[in-house]
Enzyme design. Structure first.
Site, short mmCIF file in Angstrom:
data_model
loop_
_atom_site.label_atom_id
_atom_site.label_comp_id
_atom_site.label_asym_id
_atom_site.label_seq_id
_atom_site.Cartn_x
_atom_site.Cartn_y
_atom_site.Cartn_z
N CYS B 115 -54.69 -37.43 -4.02
CA CYS B 115 -54.78 -36.33 -4.93
C CYS B 115 -55.89 -36.34 -6.10
CB CYS B 115 -53.38 -36.07 -5.33
SG CYS B 115 -53.42 -34.96 -6.87
N LYS B 156 -51.69 -41.82 2.45
CA LYS B 156 -52.58 -40.55 2.58
C LYS B 156 -53.86 -40.93 1.75
CE LYS B 156 -53.01 -35.73 2.69
NZ LYS B 156 -53.90 -35.29 1.99
N ASN B 215 -56.80 -34.77 8.30
CA ASN B 215 -56.61 -33.56 7.42
C ASN B 215 -57.78 -33.04 6.82
OD1 ASN B 215 -55.54 -33.66 3.97
ND2 ASN B 215 -55.50 -31.90 5.17
N ASP B 217 -59.79 -28.83 6.67
CA ASP B 217 -60.23 -27.61 7.38
C ASP B 217 -59.40 -27.14 8.68
OD1 ASP B 217 -62.04 -27.48 5.24
OD2 ASP B 217 -63.70 -28.48 6.76
#
Lengths: 149, 340
Positions: B115, B156, B215, B217
């Site tokens: 993030c 992630k 991950n 587009d």
């Protein structure tokens, strides 16, 4: 000048905090960590003792997460709504919205009236949006019920 | 009182990757979105061929300390599966405590190391962890040492400007015991207007032996299949794409009207803060309705007004109406000229 002195003192506090906390994020401890603020200063995020965590753990183990089923709002007990508690007020608001969506205008009106009575003594500023939505619902439900009759 | 049933092992993401592989396709994943991956949206995307759904990032620090935060951050039900809860954390202690509390209610837990929101990065959360591989590996190891196979753990990440750094990072995390990795094909400072780097994701996939999710587009089912083909990944995650079109994994090119109908039902039944409900609907309908109607939607002050807006301009079916949730094209009630 005064601002400069305060800033210097604050930086000193941050440095002392850094030494005290040690900023060890990799060991199991009380979770106290140092983070930097937008101003660049360091700030200590308070820890949590094992006892404090145990209270939270037990509470969550007992109650579990909030379960929202398709009909959970219909099981709300009005007499247990505490108007001072935001999450309680929200339940009543959600229920009135749900009934309005389902076009159950008579029941919706009942819930709205209940909400308006319960919330009437609260400072209007605090519940401005909730209050105006309830008033809107009262007006709309009344109109729709009149149109049906 | 409704009780939650124990988690079904078939909903474990690793099991899902196996099943999808056997079907010759990537797993379809709705990624975590701050604020927007709440229960009504999770329930919605599951109607449209979505295999795994994430919760929004939950801050471990708040969750383990504050009952009110738990109340607003995590609501669920027996149909909320497969579910991965994403956690924002910067230390082992908060993470272990968070996992201990939440793991019985989810199918996996994902550590957010990607993030880029500056408030989180400043706190050492999200993309800040990209430059702390030792800390991430220690956190992963601590969870796996304590919970073993009872907890499926994902991390992630975003790619680094130097891909070698990313490879070293994922190898370290894999060695620490992570069960799978999601890679966003952008660095923490790459703008979303820049294309995602699928070659970099492919390089990461080839560097580890655990499943990898790509991950970035993914705005259509065609994008999903193309990304899977380029990267060789086990799953493809859509985030911005699925916010605008929750039915993308079912092959729809834009949000079908039925999707709007279902979302309004879930939002009013489960409860969702009004501005989030409005934002979801605006995302689904942007570009599909006239600017005048879009403006009117954005001007609705509360949910009751929003319901009236829909009933005035559209035919918004309720669950008991025949064909509820099935229609594809927008169902206008008003005359055509107002729409244009």
């Amino acid at each position: 000048m005064l601002r400069k002195v305060i800033q210097m003192e604050a930086n000193q506090v941050s440095k002392e905090a850094a030494v005290r906390v040690g900023n060890d994020k990799t060991s199991f401890n009380n979770g106290e960590v140092l983070v930097s603020k937008g101003s660049g200063k360091l700030k200590v995020r308070k820890g949590q003792t094992e006892d404090e965590f145990e209270v939270q753990r037990r509470q969550f183990a007992k109650e579990g997460p909030v379960i929202n089923t398709l009909d959970w709002l219909e099981k709300i007990e009005y007499d247990k709504i505490d108007p001072e508690v935001k999450s309680d007020r929200l339940k009543l608001e959600n229920l009135s919205q749900n009934l309005y969506y389902k076009r159950q205008y008579a029941r919706c009106l009942e819930v709205v009236e209940c909400g308006l009575t319960l919330f009437k003594d609260l400072p209007r500023k605090r519940i401005q949006t909730e209050w105006s939505e309830l008033e809107y619902l009262r007006e709309q439900c009344t109109k729709k019920l009149e149109a049906m009759n | 009182m409704t009780q939650l049933t124990p988690r079904d092992p078939e909903n474990n993401p690793l099991r899902i990757f196996q099943r999808c592989k056997a079907e010759g396709r990537p797993a379809h994943i709705a990624g975590p979105m701050v604020r927007y991956s709440k229960l009504p949206f999770r329930a919605l995307v599951r109607h449209y061929n979505c295999d795994i759904v994430y919760s929004p990032m939950i801050l471990a620090r708040e969750f383990v300390r504050n009952g009110i935060a738990r109340l607003s951050d995590f609501t669920t039900n027996n149909f909320d599966a497969p579910l991965i809860v994403q956690v924002g954390t910067n230390n082992v202690t908060d993470l272990l405590r968070f996992v201990e509390m939440i793991h019985p209610y989810v199918d996996a837990i994902g550590i957010n190391c990607g993030c880029p929101i500056k408030e989180q990065v400043r706190e050492g959360i999200g993309a800040a962890l990209m430059s702390e591989p030792e800390l991430v590996a220690t956190m992963v190891k601590a969870v796996k040492d304590k919970f073993g196979s009872k907890v499926t753990l994902e991390t992630k990440i975003r790619i680094h400007p130097d891909i070698e750094e990313t490879i070293a990072f994922v190898k370290k995390v894999e060695a620490a015991g992570a069960d799978f990795i999601t890679v966003h094909g952008r660095t923490k400072s790459t703008r979303s207007s820049q294309p995602a780097n699928f070659d970099a994701i492919k390089t990461v996939k080839q560097a580890v032996s655990i499943p990898v999710v790509a991950n970035g587009d993914c705005f259509s089912l065609e994008d999903c299949n193309r990304i899977a083909k380029i990267t060789g990944c086990d799953g493809v995650m859509a985030v911005r794409g699925i916010l605008a079109n929750p039915a993308l994994f079912a092959g729809y090119s834009k949000a079908p009207w039925g999707c709007v109908e279902r979302f309004v039902e879930y939002a009013t039944a489960f409860g969702l803060p009004y501005r989030l409900t409005q934002h979801h609907l605006a995302c689904m309908l942007e570009g599909q309705i006239s600017k005048a109607l879009y403006k009117e939607l954005m001007e609705c002050k509360h949910l009751a007004q929003l319901i009236d807006f829909f009933d005035e301009h559209f035919i918004l079916k309720r669950p008991w109406d025949e064909g509820f949730g099935q229609v594809i094209e927008i169902q206008y009630r008003v005359s055509r000229e107002i729409r244009i």
